[in-house]
Structures are given as structure tokens and as C-alpha cells.
Design a protein around this motif. Sequence first.
Motif, PDB file in Angstrom:
ATOM      1  N   LEU A  41       0.844  -1.203   0.000  1.00 45.79           N
ATOM      2  CA  LEU A  41       0.000   0.000   0.000  1.00 45.79           C
ATOM      3  C   LEU A  41       0.884   1.259   0.000  1.00 45.79           C
ATOM      4  N   THR A  44       2.613   1.570  -3.515  1.00 43.15           N
ATOM      5  CA  THR A  44       1.806   1.890  -4.701  1.00 43.15           C
ATOM      6  C   THR A  44       1.066   3.210  -4.583  1.00 43.15           C
ATOM      7  N   LYS A  45       0.536   3.506  -3.414  1.00 43.76           N
ATOM      8  CA  LYS A  45      -0.322   4.701  -3.295  1.00 43.76           C
ATOM      9  C   LYS A  45       0.401   5.913  -2.726  1.00 43.76           C
ATOM     10  N   HIS A  46       1.619   5.720  -2.243  1.00 43.24           N
ATOM     11  CA  HIS A  46       2.306   6.856  -1.612  1.00 43.24           C
ATOM     12  C   HIS A  46       3.741   6.987  -2.127  1.00 43.24           C
ATOM     13  N   LYS A  47       3.866   6.790  -3.439  1.00 41.17           N
ATOM     14  CA  LYS A  47       5.188   6.816  -4.084  1.00 41.17           C
ATOM     15  C   LYS A  47       5.947   8.108  -3.847  1.00 41.17           C
ATOM     16  N   SER A 246      -7.917   3.076   3.880  1.00 40.45           N
ATOM     17  CA  SER A 246      -6.492   2.910   3.585  1.00 40.45           C
ATOM     18  C   SER A 246      -5.668   4.152   3.930  1.00 40.45           C
ATOM     19  N   LYS A 247      -6.201   5.347   3.717  1.00 39.29           N
ATOM     20  CA  LYS A 247      -5.393   6.538   4.053  1.00 39.29           C
ATOM     21  C   LYS A 247      -5.225   6.652   5.573  1.00 39.29           C
TER      22      LYS A 247
END
Length: 288
Positions: A41, A44-47, A246-247
Motif C-alpha cells: 500500500l 503503490t499509493k504513496h510513491k 487505507s489513508k
Amino acid sequence: MSKPPIPFNPGRFDGAMIEAFYARGIAANPYRRKREQLFRLLRTKHKENDKAQAVADKLEACVKGSRCLSGACPQCTHAGQKLYAKTAAAFVAKHEGSGHLVCVSIVPADGVCKPKDLDPAYAARNVRRWKERLGRAGVTWLVGALDYSLNEHDTSRYKPHWSEHLYGLTATTDIDGLRKKLSEQFPKTDAIPRPVKVKTWDGDPDALAYMLKPNYWRRVATDDGERFTKNGMRSCRATDKQRLRSKERVRLALYLDELGLHGRLVLRWVQFVNRGATASIEERAPRP
Ligand SMILES: [Zn+2]
């Protein structure tokens, strides 16, 4: 003669996290899966978030014999939970004669914060204040830990917020008196109708393991729950436990990594001591 005080060393708890406390084989699967889900997670979402990538690096590298020891790591937190429960069990066994052993759960109104306020310095200030209030309520020693939830109301009667709260074990000769005094120190609010719970500890090891639990929830309050009373069904406030979004999981993970496992411990008049081969919780009452 009293023992000399042991200097505070925040690395002491992490240093006692030997491999023996980690789940093995099938028992390790749920924690390994959660660790893998979390670093994927973050990847992928916080590159673009350097902090998130640094935590992902740690979690990805956590393997047998070379553990990450991050407060965000589900496997390391589970091992920390076992270590803490074991040392707490040995400590309370020595205090069976000192009154009733009780589990205390406290949700302080000033533990409520916005996501950006989740911060280790803020937690340290909270813990200092809460320990003073515990003292005013007559608590002597307490072995406990911080816990976290994201609280919201189903009709948005109050704003969603993080709650930093504590849970632990202590001894008292007067359970009702302790409950009353704690309730004076930690009053209820609209969002926290029952801030203080005091329950006799029945010797269940799960109550000790609950102190450093590795899973966190979103607690959604509703005003129209129903409770069975001797006069029939009565409308009441209820709380539904749901998964974090998720956040929210990411925000909490970044914070828990910064806080560290040792940062979650709440110890009053006691200290966690790691003397290499043995770890224990030792009484450190102030001198009269
Ligand atoms: Zn780890």
C-alpha cells in the motif's frame, strides 16, 4: 537497601525483542500478510511520500533474524505484544497480594486529535499528564500501553478524530473508589460517554496481550443502538467496529513507526528492564 535507579534507555524494549517472541509457521501468516499488504500500500499509493517509502523499506526487509522493529510492523508489534504480556504476567504474579488486580481502560478527552497532531512529542506530553492524573486518583503502579482508534459518528454529530487512549493493569483495595476517582480525573464528553472502565482481572492472559495489540479500528458511534434492560429494550449509544480506510491505515502506520514500540508503553512506578538475557518489569516507586 533500595536498588539504584536504572537510567532510562528507550532502546531497552526493542533490544529485548528476540526471535523467540515471533510467531512461526501458520501462526505467523496473518501478521506476515498484514505486513506485506501495508508495504505494498505504501509503495503503490504513496510513491511521492519519502517517509512512506522509508517505512515501506523497513517493513519489506523484516525477516527472521533481521527484524525491522518498527512500531508500524504487524509482525514486530505482535512479537512486542508477546514480550510485554510475558513480562507483565511475571510482574503481576509478584503483586497478587497487593489488593485486587484490575484492568483499567481510559479514553481521555485530551487524547483526541486531528491526523496531523498524531505526533510522538504530543503522545509523550499526554502520557506525562495522564500519569499525574492517575496519581491523583490514587493509582500507584501501572503497567499499560497506548492504543489508537479513529472515532466517528454515523450522522457526523462530531468531527472524525483520532483517539489516543490507554489500557493497563494496576492494583487497588477499593475498585469502586478507584473508578469514581478516575472518572473525576477523566470526565466524559459528548464523544466519549464512558471514558473510564475498571474491571477485576480474572487472570486471563488475553487481557495482558490486549495492552500492545497490533490491530486498530475505526469506531463508528450511533445514537440509536438498543440495549436490553430489566424494563425492556432501551435506546442507547452504541459503537460499531469497522476497518480503517487505507489513508487512515497509512497515517497511523507512519506515526507508529515514528513513535516506536517503546513509545507505546505507559509505565507508572515501574520500569522495563532488559539485562541482556532476561527482560522484566521492575518496581520503581519514588522514594518517600
Ligand atoms: Zn518487523
